[in-house]
Enzyme design. Structure first.
Site, PDB file in Angstrom:
ATOM      1  N   LEU A 131       0.944  -1.163   0.055  1.00  0.00           N
ATOM      2  CA  LEU A 131       0.058   0.023  -0.106  1.00  0.00           C
ATOM      3  C   LEU A 131       0.857   1.306   0.051  1.00  0.00           C
ATOM      4  O   LEU A 131       1.545   1.457   0.983  1.00  0.00           O
ATOM      5  CB  LEU A 131      -0.953   0.025   1.210  1.00  0.00           C
ATOM      6  CG  LEU A 131      -1.928   1.184   1.329  1.00  0.00           C
ATOM      7  CD1 LEU A 131      -2.859   1.275   0.255  1.00  0.00           C
ATOM      8  CD2 LEU A 131      -2.740   1.116   2.515  1.00  0.00           C
ATOM      9  N   HIS A 133       7.118   1.831  11.267  1.00  0.00           N
ATOM     10  CA  HIS A 133       7.646   2.841  10.777  1.00  0.00           C
ATOM     11  C   HIS A 133       6.844   4.116  10.859  1.00  0.00           C
ATOM     12  O   HIS A 133       5.554   4.110  10.938  1.00  0.00           O
ATOM     13  CB  HIS A 133       7.939   2.758   9.158  1.00  0.00           C
ATOM     14  CG  HIS A 133       8.791   3.701   8.561  1.00  0.00           C
ATOM     15  ND1 HIS A 133       8.576   4.885   8.317  1.00  0.00           N
ATOM     16  CD2 HIS A 133      10.218   3.476   8.424  1.00  0.00           C
ATOM     17  CE1 HIS A 133       9.427   5.618   7.488  1.00  0.00           C
ATOM     18  NE2 HIS A 133      10.630   4.719   7.657  1.00  0.00           N
TER      19      HIS A 133
END
Length: 344
Positions: A130, A234
């Site tokens: 994505l 992240h």
């Protein structure tokens, strides 16, 4: 919702240049979209073949989807489904377990987390890849792109396993350093993180499993920075993690071998989009412009399309009234079957 008529469709080999441009903007750790033309070509060829296959059960297919702007053809993002992982080669994860040990002489209990190498997700489906261009990350396009995969699952249930997972990119310092890689994995490889990251993107994490210890790893032996990175996404994936949790995904203490990013999981039939989605016949009318915001999918396999819309559903008539204003031109016609889910 945004006014621009964006929609999601399957990718094709003709999209190679556009996807290569996107891959150059993803940054380190985004292994499903490597900035390598040959690697991307291989993925697109595999996706093409997957959409064309006549299937009654999943068998290691890859489905790649693109976000496209109607009229201009601009490509704004990608999303992927892996139908059944661990088929051609083992799929490894770390399972975090808690171990407590007691000393009678000291009258003390010591508790630590332990990383165990497992293949618990063999046979599951996976969503990944994505990526949305930074200037498009408002107005609902992220939800359109991400949830299009679950609409595909609902409409092609025979092609998808019962369990679906997703691996989020692991935490990195602002300078690109991976604390987990530096604190553990790097000790068994003569590679810098960016070198291993590129190899990982093109070849998977089998090389990590091959050379890492097969015995449990006590996290107390790692640096504080490496310990803190375990299961932490992240910074660019924090919003994606919240969206996944809203869809029904949850963290069961599995992490990636490479950078210890969190692995989330959910039963496919418990995904919000699958549970709440409905099938109906489309009626195009100007009076539906004040209806509910929704995502609408139509078509099967290569003709699959997903778009944003405003509409009203009549259960009595089994009809979905949609306003043609703002719809991508030519994707939906009067009387077409559509699978839709409301946004909220």
């Amino acid at each position: 919702m945004v006014s621009a008529p964006w929609f999601v469709r399957p990718a094709g080999i003709a999209d190679l240049d556009a996807i290569y441009d996107l891959a150059g903007q993803t940054g380190p750790g985004f292994t499903n979209l490597p900035a390598d033309r040959d690697g991307l070509r291989t993925r697109l060829e595999r996706s093409d073949a997957s959409f064309d296959r006549d299937l009654s059960a999943p068998d290691d297919e890859l489905y790649i989807f693109l976000l496209e702007e109607s009229g201009t053809g601009r490509i704004g993002g990608t999303a992927m489904i892996f139908s059944r992982i661990g088929v051609t080669r083992p799929f490894y994860s770390y399972k975090i377990t808690r171990l407590s040990q007691y000393s009678r002489e000291l009258d003390r209990i010591v508790t630590t987390d332990v990383l165990n190498l497992v293949n618990d997700f063999a046979g599951a489906s996976e969503v990944g890849g994505l990526f949305l261009l930074p200037d498009l990350r408002t107005g609902g396009l992220g939800k359109l792109l991400a949830r299009s995969r679950y609409l595909f699952m609902a409409m092609h249930r025979e092609r998808i396993s019962d369990l679906v997972l997703t691996e989020l990119r692991g935490y990195q310092e602002p300078d690109g350093v991976s604390p987990f890689w530096d604190g553990l994995t790097r000790r068994f490889f003569d590679l810098e993180f960016h070198e291993a990251d590129r190899f990982h993107a093109l070849n998977g994490n089998q090389f990590v499993a091959d050379l890492m210890p097969k015995y449990p790893i006590y996290t107390k032996l790692l640096s504080p920075e490496a310990q803190a990175a375990i299961g932490k996404p992240h910074r660019s994936g924090v919003a994606a993690m919240k969206m996944l949790e809203a869809e029904g995904f949850h963290h069961e203490r599995y992490v990636d071998l490479f950078d210890a990013g969190p692995t989330l999981q959910c039963e496919v039939d418990r995904l919000r989009t699958v549970r709440e989605g409905r099938l109906a016949r489309v009626t195009l009318t100007g009076g539906a412009g004040d209806g509910e915001p929704m995502l609408v999918a139509t078509g099967r396999c290569r003709s699959f399309r997903v778009m944003q819309a405003r509409g009203l559903y009549s259960q009595a008539a089994d009809a979905l009234r949609l306003s043609p204003a703002g719809l991508p031109r030519g994707l939906l016609g009067e009387g077409d079957p559509a699978f839709f889910v409301t946004l909220g």
